[in-house]
Scaffold this active site. Structure first.
Site, PDB file in Angstrom:
ATOM      1  N   GLY A 286      14.172  23.596  -0.856  1.00 27.37           N
ATOM      2  CA  GLY A 286      13.011  22.785  -0.495  1.00 27.37           C
ATOM      3  C   GLY A 286      13.113  22.304   0.931  1.00 27.37           C
TER       4      GLY A 286
ATOM      5  N   CYS B 139      19.598  34.792  -7.643  1.00 28.19           N
ATOM      6  CA  CYS B 139      20.929  34.315  -7.281  1.00 28.19           C
ATOM      7  C   CYS B 139      20.980  32.794  -7.390  1.00 28.19           C
ATOM      8  CB  CYS B 139      21.307  34.756  -5.867  1.00 28.19           C
ATOM      9  SG  CYS B 139      20.459  33.843  -4.558  1.00 28.19           S
TER      10      CYS B 139
ATOM     11  N   CYS C 101      18.371  32.283   5.804  1.00 28.26           N
ATOM     12  CA  CYS C 101      19.379  33.021   5.025  1.00 28.26           C
ATOM     13  C   CYS C 101      20.135  34.055   5.839  1.00 28.26           C
ATOM     14  CB  CYS C 101      18.721  33.677   3.824  1.00 28.26           C
ATOM     15  SG  CYS C 101      17.881  32.504   2.735  1.00 28.26           S
TER      16      CYS C 101
ATOM     17  N   ARG D  72      30.864  20.999  -6.792  1.00 22.69           N
ATOM     18  CA  ARG D  72      32.203  21.418  -7.218  1.00 22.69           C
ATOM     19  C   ARG D  72      32.957  22.075  -6.058  1.00 22.69           C
ATOM     20  NH1 ARG D  72      30.850  24.245 -13.123  1.00 22.69           N
ATOM     21  NH2 ARG D  72      29.628  22.494 -13.971  1.00 22.69           N
TER      22      ARG D  72
END
Length: 393
Positions: free
Chosen positions: A117, A213, A81, A19
């Site tokens: 993954g 999250c 991250c 989206r």
């Protein structure tokens, strides 16, 4: 070292996978927002550090060519991250050292739905030692690895200190209350502790779905410049980076046989200590924190690693309300990763955006009164941790 000011920040609202616009459009929008916030054109940027985890080589160039093709050095960054804050770390170094006067740090991510993954199946995984340690310490091979990492770390805290599962639910509920005031948060619906506890169970006794999250897609950016450059061009000098540290794994990660070490508690503790020492301040001086709450469990562990409360004192810290408005320090006023989502490459620069707005006094309904010192904590397994201290000048 030259003082480094953050003169422009920008981000776009994060979106669920599927989206969102293509990555180069998201990145260009965030860059344009940061340039507009700084009041400069792309031609004045002398270097760029661009972070993303899931993308092909030179995707940073592809993204920035939408903004301009000025021939500047563009460095692609991938540090799991902590990618966005690693780009910020490199940009700050470039300005502080005098190698450049005006530098862009940009992060973006195009995520896939579902659990994280491996992409490359024909070579050793950078997480193989982490996976082996996790299998040995917690097992539960049927649970996705990220949940096993951080759920296992939270479980270790529960077993040592008697921390209740409801404490993690309190953290998630707090995040939702903060996010309700953030127009760019993905999830703005307030949820109660009871609703968090009643959400689908991911690991019995350890984690429910709302404590994790969601994967999201998005982009964020920051413009860093020297004090002289800002003065010459009449730019905002109200926020500067007072101290910053980046750490990687040490012997304790696997040697301690503790899941909290596997997920980077020592990296965070060491980076925070270096920042406090360099800045000549302590955790008691911090007004606002954006920390890496990929799971509610990691937020709780990070309170202790950053020195916001004593070791073993995180549950009391939460139950006393010291992690929110009216307490000791406001943590994740943006709603954090739990509410904004976690597009890996963009997360660190979204944290930067929130803290700069807080120190400028432009955070509107989220504003922390008289905020002067803001701390950022961004963690990447594999591993790297970046802790950044911002100061209102």
């Amino acid at each position: 070292m030259n003082p480094v000011h953050v003169t422009g920040v920008g981000m776009i609202p994060f979106a669920k996978p599927g989206r969102h616009a293509p990555y180069h459009d998201m990145a260009a929008q965030a860059t344009a927002a940061a340039l507009a916030d700084a009041g400069i054109g792309y031609a004045q940027v002398q270097q760029a550090y661009v972070g993303y985890v899931y993308g092909d080589s030179t995707a940073g160039q592809r993204a920035l060519y939408e903004v301009g093709m000025t021939g500047i050095p563009i460095v692609n960054v991938n540090n799991n991250c902590s990618t966005g804050s690693t780009a910020l770390f490199l940009a700050r170094q470039a300005v502080a050292s005098g190698a450049a006067e005006c530098v862009l740090a940009l992060g973006f991510e195009h995520m896939n739905p579902g659990a994280l993954g491996a992409v490359f199946q024909d070579r050793p995984s950078p997480f193989d030692r982490f996976d082996e340690a996790t299998e040995e310490l917690v097992g539960h091979a049927e649970i996705p690895l990220a949940l096993r990492y951080f759920g296992g770390a939270g479980l270790a805290h529960m077993q040592q200190y008697g921390t209740q599962l409801s404490t993690f639910a309190k953290i998630r509920a707090k995040a939702s209350r903060h996010a309700a005031n953030n127009p760019v948060a993905l999830f703005r619906t307030v949820v109660t502790e009871e609703e968090v506890m009643a959400s689908p169970v991911m690991w019995p006794g350890v984690m429910t779905r709302l404590m994790a999250c969601p994967p999201t897609c998005g982009a964020a950016a920051a413009i860093l410049c020297s004090e002289d450059f800002a003065a010459r061009h009449g730019l905002d000098r109200s926020v500067r980076i007072k101290a910053q540290a980046m750490t990687t794994d040490g012997p304790a990660t696997f040697g301690a046989r503790d899941m909290r070490e596997v997920v980077g508690v020592s990296m965070a503790r060491t980076a925070a200590r270096q920042v406090y020492e360099a800045a000549g301040v302590g955790p008691q001086d911090i007004d606002v924190v954006e920390l890496h709450d990929c799971f509610a469990h990691n937020e709780l562990l990070s309170y202790e690693a950053l020195g916001l409360c004593p070791e073993g004192g995180a549950e009391k810290f939460v139950c006393d309300g010291d992690n929110t408005y009216g307490g000791q320090v406001v943590t994740n006023p943006s709603g954090g990763l739990l509410s904004k989502g976690h597009p890996l490459g963009a997360t660190g620069l979204a944290q930067c955006t929130e803290l700069v707005q807080q120190l400028r006094g432009t955070a509107e309904a989220r504003q922390i009164a008289n905020a002067r010192l803001a701390l950022q904590h961004n963690l990447g397994l594999g591993g790297a941790c970046v802790v950044t201290l911002y100061e209102r000048v």
